[in-house]
Design an enzyme around this catalytic site. Structure first.
Site, PDB file in Angstrom:
ATOM      1  N   CYS A 119      11.981  45.057  30.283  1.00 22.66           N
ATOM      2  CA  CYS A 119      10.748  45.851  30.434  1.00 22.66           C
ATOM      3  C   CYS A 119      10.027  45.560  31.752  1.00 22.66           C
ATOM      4  O   CYS A 119       9.086  46.276  32.109  1.00 22.66           O
ATOM      5  CB  CYS A 119       9.815  45.594  29.268  1.00 22.66           C
ATOM      6  SG  CYS A 119      10.545  46.089  27.710  1.00 22.66           S
ATOM      7  N   HIS A 262       2.735  47.670  31.222  1.00 27.83           N
ATOM      8  CA  HIS A 262       3.903  48.025  30.399  1.00 27.83           C
ATOM      9  C   HIS A 262       3.387  48.361  28.998  1.00 27.83           C
ATOM     10  O   HIS A 262       2.604  47.609  28.405  1.00 27.83           O
ATOM     11  CB  HIS A 262       4.865  46.837  30.366  1.00 27.83           C
ATOM     12  CG  HIS A 262       5.923  46.968  29.323  1.00 27.83           C
ATOM     13  ND1 HIS A 262       6.683  48.106  29.183  1.00 27.83           N
ATOM     14  CD2 HIS A 262       6.332  46.111  28.342  1.00 27.83           C
ATOM     15  CE1 HIS A 262       7.518  47.946  28.177  1.00 27.83           C
ATOM     16  NE2 HIS A 262       7.322  46.749  27.654  1.00 27.83           N
ATOM     17  N   ASN A 292       7.357  52.022  23.065  1.00 30.09           N
ATOM     18  CA  ASN A 292       7.802  51.186  24.176  1.00 30.09           C
ATOM     19  C   ASN A 292       9.140  51.713  24.704  1.00 30.09           C
ATOM     20  O   ASN A 292      10.176  51.564  24.053  1.00 30.09           O
ATOM     21  CB  ASN A 292       7.948  49.742  23.663  1.00 30.09           C
ATOM     22  CG  ASN A 292       8.441  48.780  24.723  1.00 30.09           C
ATOM     23  OD1 ASN A 292       8.887  49.191  25.793  1.00 30.09           O
ATOM     24  ND2 ASN A 292       8.388  47.495  24.427  1.00 30.09           N
TER      25      ASN A 292
HETATM   26  N1  ACO Z   1       5.910  47.982   8.574  1.00 31.20           N
HETATM   27  C1  ACO Z   1       5.308  47.327   7.595  1.00 31.20           C
HETATM   28  N2  ACO Z   1       5.264  45.990   7.538  1.00 31.20           N
HETATM   29  C2  ACO Z   1       5.860  45.310   8.532  1.00 31.20           C
HETATM   30  C3  ACO Z   1       6.520  45.953   9.593  1.00 31.20           C
HETATM   31  C4  ACO Z   1       6.535  47.357   9.589  1.00 31.20           C
HETATM   32  N3  ACO Z   1       7.132  48.067  10.550  1.00 31.20           N
HETATM   33  N4  ACO Z   1       7.003  45.026  10.442  1.00 31.20           N
HETATM   34  C5  ACO Z   1       6.677  43.825   9.940  1.00 31.20           C
HETATM   35  N5  ACO Z   1       5.982  43.999   8.766  1.00 31.20           N
HETATM   36  C6  ACO Z   1       5.423  42.986   7.872  1.00 31.20           C
HETATM   37  C7  ACO Z   1       6.108  41.652   8.028  1.00 31.20           C
HETATM   38  O1  ACO Z   1       7.241  41.582   7.202  1.00 31.20           O
HETATM   39  C8  ACO Z   1       5.018  40.713   7.575  1.00 31.20           C
HETATM   40  O2  ACO Z   1       4.971  40.718   6.170  1.00 31.20           O
HETATM   41  P1  ACO Z   1       4.749  39.348   5.348  1.00 31.20           P
HETATM   42  O3  ACO Z   1       3.389  38.851   5.766  1.00 31.20           O
HETATM   43  O4  ACO Z   1       4.825  39.802   3.933  1.00 31.20           O
HETATM   44  O5  ACO Z   1       5.854  38.446   5.781  1.00 31.20           O
HETATM   45  C9  ACO Z   1       3.724  41.386   8.051  1.00 31.20           C
HETATM   46  O6  ACO Z   1       4.076  42.747   8.274  1.00 31.20           O
HETATM   47  C10 ACO Z   1       3.162  40.789   9.337  1.00 31.20           C
HETATM   48  O7  ACO Z   1       4.242  40.664  10.287  1.00 31.20           O
HETATM   49  P2  ACO Z   1       4.008  40.069  11.727  1.00 31.20           P
HETATM   50  O8  ACO Z   1       5.318  39.953  12.395  1.00 31.20           O
HETATM   51  O9  ACO Z   1       3.145  38.839  11.605  1.00 31.20           O
HETATM   52  O10 ACO Z   1       3.129  41.239  12.378  1.00 31.20           O
HETATM   53  P3  ACO Z   1       2.385  41.223  13.754  1.00 31.20           P
HETATM   54  O11 ACO Z   1       0.939  41.438  13.550  1.00 31.20           O
HETATM   55  O12 ACO Z   1       2.807  40.067  14.625  1.00 31.20           O
HETATM   56  O13 ACO Z   1       2.944  42.552  14.437  1.00 31.20           O
HETATM   57  C11 ACO Z   1       4.515  43.234  16.112  1.00 31.20           C
HETATM   58  C12 ACO Z   1       4.325  42.649  14.700  1.00 31.20           C
HETATM   59  C13 ACO Z   1       3.931  44.624  16.124  1.00 31.20           C
HETATM   60  C14 ACO Z   1       6.020  43.293  16.374  1.00 31.20           C
HETATM   61  C15 ACO Z   1       3.816  42.339  17.161  1.00 31.20           C
HETATM   62  O14 ACO Z   1       4.146  40.993  16.948  1.00 31.20           O
HETATM   63  C16 ACO Z   1       4.152  42.734  18.570  1.00 31.20           C
HETATM   64  O15 ACO Z   1       3.805  43.802  19.035  1.00 31.20           O
HETATM   65  N6  ACO Z   1       4.818  41.834  19.327  1.00 31.20           N
HETATM   66  C17 ACO Z   1       5.253  42.163  20.689  1.00 31.20           C
HETATM   67  C18 ACO Z   1       6.581  42.837  20.615  1.00 31.20           C
HETATM   68  C19 ACO Z   1       6.966  43.515  21.916  1.00 31.20           C
HETATM   69  O16 ACO Z   1       6.141  44.041  22.604  1.00 31.20           O
HETATM   70  N7  ACO Z   1       8.271  43.516  22.208  1.00 31.20           N
HETATM   71  C20 ACO Z   1       8.803  44.211  23.321  1.00 31.20           C
HETATM   72  C21 ACO Z   1       8.655  43.441  24.584  1.00 31.20           C
HETATM   73  S1  ACO Z   1       9.189  44.308  25.953  1.00 31.20           S
HETATM   74  C22 ACO Z   1      10.915  44.217  26.164  1.00 31.20           C
HETATM   75  O17 ACO Z   1      11.385  43.516  27.023  1.00 31.20           O
HETATM   76  C23 ACO Z   1      11.832  45.083  25.376  1.00 31.20           C
END
Ligand code: ACO
Length: 339
Positions: A119, A262, A292
């Site tokens: 990214c 980004h 993204n």
């Molecule tokens: N729908 C519903 N529930 C979900 C989903 C979903 N799509 N995904 C995860 N959950 C659940 C999890 O299982 C968890 O449940 P639990 O508490 O029962 O275990 C709960 O939601 C919370 O999960 P978290 O992982 O703690 O959620 P978080 O608030 O951290 O959000 C997210 C997750 C959106 C992925 C966030 O961490 C994020 O945006 N991180 C950055 C990711 C990113 O930008 N990656 C790309 C980088 S760029 C590149 O180089 C490609």
């Protein structure tokens, strides 16, 4: 890092273009496949839909469309392009797709290659292309950011499949006088020691080629991501690197016209903007429509804001890319637009 040499030329940003796949996949549609909901995705990420490449579309076709639009805006003859630099982690061909774009465009005098930095790829490519222009080695460069991560996500993994989409964006760069330089400053960083929180690893079929000669044939798995670690990395490192570039060039954040990050997660955008007291109306975001798109997010967003008249000639933009590697960077750029 060594002291930078005196720039012989400046770099002008004179054209932009973008292209998106025709199919849009909404959160509600995704909810029919995995256990998720529109409200969960919107609240945690700001994403409402993403574009997904169809069987008749490719990185080459999207990139060529975006590139042609940038060339037309710049008013260039295709044969005058010296360099086509494609930032992508998902080429159509593992040997690279930049040359296929050259052939599709008919830009027969350009040197073409791919650059992989996930990214951060577009920002890394922008800075790389600028070095050829600064030294006078080249006059015109097309920098394209394009990815098709939809081909590499596990569509049964709700933690990652909701985040990504496909697209392409392009920027036309031209050597200019040092006084009209549009790449005011930049900083790039890499940290392979933390690389294991976001990967697209190889998996292969083991083969024994001959007695004692073991081999693994190529192939790739799905994206593997520790979302929370990536999130923490972004909200910590992006403000630090942006502050470094702003301070180095003695630019106060209130002098910025736009913050162009980004597009990974709206919460990351909001957190960085808050750190610099940048008001919402200066924060560019199209996450709700595209999610993204990896290396494409920055040029896709830039082109959208140029097309709808938000970004005007002379505007000062702070940009930052971050992602797998880990890799991240920041650049201060001034949009010039066509002459
Ligand atoms: N729908 C519903 N529930 C979900 C989903 C979903 N799509 N995904 C995860 N959950 C659940 C999890 O299982 C968890 O449940 P639990 O508490 O029962 O275990 C709960 O939601 C919370 O999960 P978290 O992982 O703690 O959620 P978080 O608030 O951290 O959000 C997210 C997750 C959106 C992925 C966030 O961490 C994020 O945006 N991180 C950055 C990711 C990113 O930008 N990656 C790309 C980088 S760029 C590149 O180089 C490609």
């Amino acid at each position: 890092m060594a002291e930078l040499p005196q720039n012989l030329f400046g770099v002008a940003l004179v054209g932009s273009g973008s292209a998106i796949p025709s199919q849009s996949l909404t959160n509600d549609q995704l909810g029919q496949r995995v256990d998720t909901s529109d409200s969960w995705i919107r609240t945690r990420t700001g994403i409402g839909a993403r574009r997904v490449i169809g069987p008749d579309e490719s990185i080459t076709s999207l990139s060529s469309k975006a590139a042609l639009a940038a060339v037309e805006m710049a008013g260039w003859n295709l044969e005058s392009i010296d360099l086509i630099l494609l930032a992508t982690s998902t080429p159509d061909d593992l040997f690279g797709s930049a040359t296929a774009i050259q052939a599709e465009l008919g830009a027969k005098n350009s040197v073409c290659f791919d650059l992989t930095a996930a990214c951060s790829g577009f920002l890394f490519s922008l800075v790389t292309a600028a070095q050829f222009l600064r030294t006078g080695a080249m006059k015109r460069a097309l920098v394209i950011g394009a990815d098709q991560l939809s081909r590499w996500v596990d569509w049964d993994d709700r933690r990652s499949c909701v985040l990504f989409g496909d697209g392409a964006g392009a920027l036309a760069l031209e050597a200019t006088s040092p006084e009209s330089d549009g790449l005011i400053g930049f900083k790039l960083k890499s940290d392979g020691f933390r690389g294991n929180c976001l990967n697209l690893p190889q998996v292969g079929k083991y083969l024994s080629l001959a007695s004692g000669i073991n081999h693994q044939q190529g192939g790739f798995e799905f994206i593997q991501m520790n979302g929370q670690e990536v999130y923490k990395f972004a909200v910590r490192e992006v403000p630090l690197i942006l502050a470094e570039v702003l301070e180095l060039h003695e630019i106060h954040p209130d002098k910025l016209d736009w913050l162009l990050l980004h597009q990974a997660n709206q919460r990351i955008l909001d957190s960085v903007a808050e750190r610099f007291s940048i008001p919402n109306e200066k924060v560019l975001s199209n996450l709700s429509s595209y999610g993204n798109t990896s290396a494409a997010t920055i040029p896709l967003m830039l082109d959208e804001a140029v097309q709808d008249g938000r970004i005007q000639s002379g505007n000062l933009i702070a940009s930052s890319g971050f992602g797998a590697g880990l890799s991240w960077g920041a650049a201060l750029i001034r949009w010039q637009g066509p002459a």
